[in-house]
Design a protein around this motif. Structure first.
Motif, PDB file in Angstrom:
ATOM      1  N   PRO A  59       9.828 -10.478  10.561  1.00 40.45           N
ATOM      2  CA  PRO A  59       9.014  -9.306  10.908  1.00 40.45           C
ATOM      3  C   PRO A  59       8.816  -8.330   9.760  1.00 40.45           C
ATOM      4  N   LEU A  60       7.766  -7.541   9.895  1.00 35.33           N
ATOM      5  CA  LEU A  60       7.495  -6.425   8.997  1.00 35.33           C
ATOM      6  C   LEU A  60       7.836  -5.157   9.776  1.00 35.33           C
ATOM      7  N   MET A  61       8.784  -4.378   9.282  1.00 31.36           N
ATOM      8  CA  MET A  61       9.294  -3.242  10.045  1.00 31.36           C
ATOM      9  C   MET A  61       9.080  -1.940   9.276  1.00 31.36           C
ATOM     10  N   GLU A 210       2.805 -13.848   4.357  1.00 28.49           N
ATOM     11  CA  GLU A 210       3.098 -13.341   5.704  1.00 28.49           C
ATOM     12  C   GLU A 210       2.912 -11.830   5.776  1.00 28.49           C
ATOM     13  N   ALA A 211       3.424 -11.124   4.777  1.00 28.95           N
ATOM     14  CA  ALA A 211       3.334  -9.665   4.791  1.00 28.95           C
ATOM     15  C   ALA A 211       1.888  -9.206   4.830  1.00 28.95           C
ATOM     16  N   ARG A 212       1.038  -9.893   4.064  1.00 27.91           N
ATOM     17  CA  ARG A 212      -0.381  -9.542   4.049  1.00 27.91           C
ATOM     18  C   ARG A 212      -0.995  -9.723   5.430  1.00 27.91           C
ATOM     19  N   ALA A 213      -0.639 -10.821   6.098  1.00 25.31           N
ATOM     20  CA  ALA A 213      -1.196 -11.100   7.419  1.00 25.31           C
ATOM     21  C   ALA A 213      -0.639 -10.167   8.486  1.00 25.31           C
ATOM     22  N   GLN A 238       2.629 -12.245  -5.188  1.00 25.84           N
ATOM     23  CA  GLN A 238       1.783 -12.674  -6.288  1.00 25.84           C
ATOM     24  C   GLN A 238       0.458 -11.924  -6.260  1.00 25.84           C
ATOM     25  N   PRO A 239      -0.178 -11.748  -7.421  1.00 24.88           N
ATOM     26  CA  PRO A 239      -1.487 -11.096  -7.449  1.00 24.88           C
ATOM     27  C   PRO A 239      -2.499 -11.782  -6.546  1.00 24.88           C
ATOM     28  N   THR A 240      -2.440 -13.116  -6.449  1.00 24.86           N
ATOM     29  CA  THR A 240      -3.390 -13.825  -5.605  1.00 24.86           C
ATOM     30  C   THR A 240      -3.154 -13.525  -4.133  1.00 24.86           C
ATOM     31  N   THR A 241      -1.916 -13.158  -3.785  1.00 23.47           N
ATOM     32  CA  THR A 241      -1.595 -12.850  -2.400  1.00 23.47           C
ATOM     33  C   THR A 241      -2.059 -11.457  -2.020  1.00 23.47           C
ATOM     34  N   LEU A 242      -1.866 -10.492  -2.917  1.00 26.70           N
ATOM     35  CA  LEU A 242      -2.144  -9.102  -2.600  1.00 26.70           C
ATOM     36  C   LEU A 242      -3.333  -8.551  -3.369  1.00 26.70           C
ATOM     37  N   GLN A 243      -4.109  -9.427  -3.988  1.00 29.69           N
ATOM     38  CA  GLN A 243      -5.326  -9.058  -4.673  1.00 29.69           C
ATOM     39  C   GLN A 243      -5.055  -7.968  -5.706  1.00 29.69           C
TER      40      GLN A 243
END
Length: 284
Positions: A59-61, A210-213, A238-243
């Protein structure tokens, strides 16, 4: 420099500085990794293992009491099976080892979390497991040593030098050299010879994806902070994950015995006391 040599580096970093005995094993691992990452079956197996065995997604909390005036969210990798993010890398490498026909795993560990994760996946897949650990670390991290033993791992004390992670890594590599035909070295961080830095980075990137989603209500991410010791955590985002989101790597310099300042000397046990440093603006 050949094209393949360039691809094995991260700017001025990376490369392969190992005994010739290990080059065929690294070539074999690189080929297996390149094939696996293009194979949908590998991704499906890893995703299923992450969900059914590891407990993903974590989870993200929102840390409301910790930072009441900030929108600070924590990715709860501590709720993953074995209690840390180390399982992501261990599962992926264990699946690769099985693809390579390697039935024996060697690993190094410092605080013991990587050792526990390695012992766990070896127990899951019925692989032989030898974990090298400095005698000093074994004394300080006795509960994790007991967990590894319960999971069927052989924990080998390293009793020279500082008797900590550096020497444990050296012994794990020596073992790998002596048993390279049957053994896979399950390296625990974004370090070492290619393809390990890339391999560990990609296996840990599931956290960032996951965090991005999981970001809700159109929340704009202003910055991502990653607390780093040896480097595996840095591979999670990664930069590709979080733009275009800036990533702050929070490594707190501390004074170690002898009066020197070592930014990588942060012990796992001290992480909890250093987390507030991540809220400092200069680290964002």
């Amino acid at each position: 420099m050949s094209a393949s040599a360039v691809e094995r580096r991260f700017g001025p970093y990376g490369g392969r500085y190992v005994p010739e005995t290990l080059i065929p094993a690294l070539d074999e691992l690189e080929q297996a990794w390149n094939e696996a990452r293009e194979d949908p079956a590998f991704a499906l197996e890893l995703d299923e293992l992450g969900r059914s065995f590891g407990g993903r997604p974590t989870p993200l909390m929102r840390a409301e009491r910790f930072a009441p005036d900030k929108r600070l969210y924590l990715k709860r990798e501590d709720l993953l099976h074995t209690g840390a993010h180390k399982l992501n890398n261990a599962l992926g490498q264990a699946v690769l080892a099985r693809r390579l026909g390697k039935r024996r795993i060697v690993a190094e560990t410092g605080a013991g979390q990587h050792g526990v994760a390695t012992a766990t996946v070896c127990a899951k897949f019925g692989l032989g497991c030898v974990v090298y650990m400095g005698a000093e670390d074994m004394a300080r991290q006795r509960p994790n040593v007991e967990r590894m033993h319960l999971l069927g791992a052989e924990v080998v004390p390293v009793e020279y030098g500082t008797m900590t992670l550096r020497e444990a890594t050296s012994e794990a590599i020596r073992d790998w050299i002596a048993n390279v035909e049957t053994t896979h070295y399950l390296l625990g961080s974004c370090v070492g010879p290619h393809p390990y830095p890339e391999l560990v980075r990609e296996l840990q990137a599931v956290i960032g994806r996951e965090a991005r989603a999981q970001v809700v209500d159109g929340l704009a991410i202003g910055a991502v902070d990653v607390l780093v010791r040896a480097g595996q955590r840095r591979g999670t985002v990664q930069p590709t994950t979080l733009q275009a989101v800036p990533v702050g790597v929070g490594v707190s310099p501390i004074v170690v015995p002898g009066g020197t300042t070592d930014p990588l000397a942060l012990d796992e046990d001290e992480i909890g006391t250093r987390v507030p440093d991540l809220l400092r603006p200069e680290l964002h």
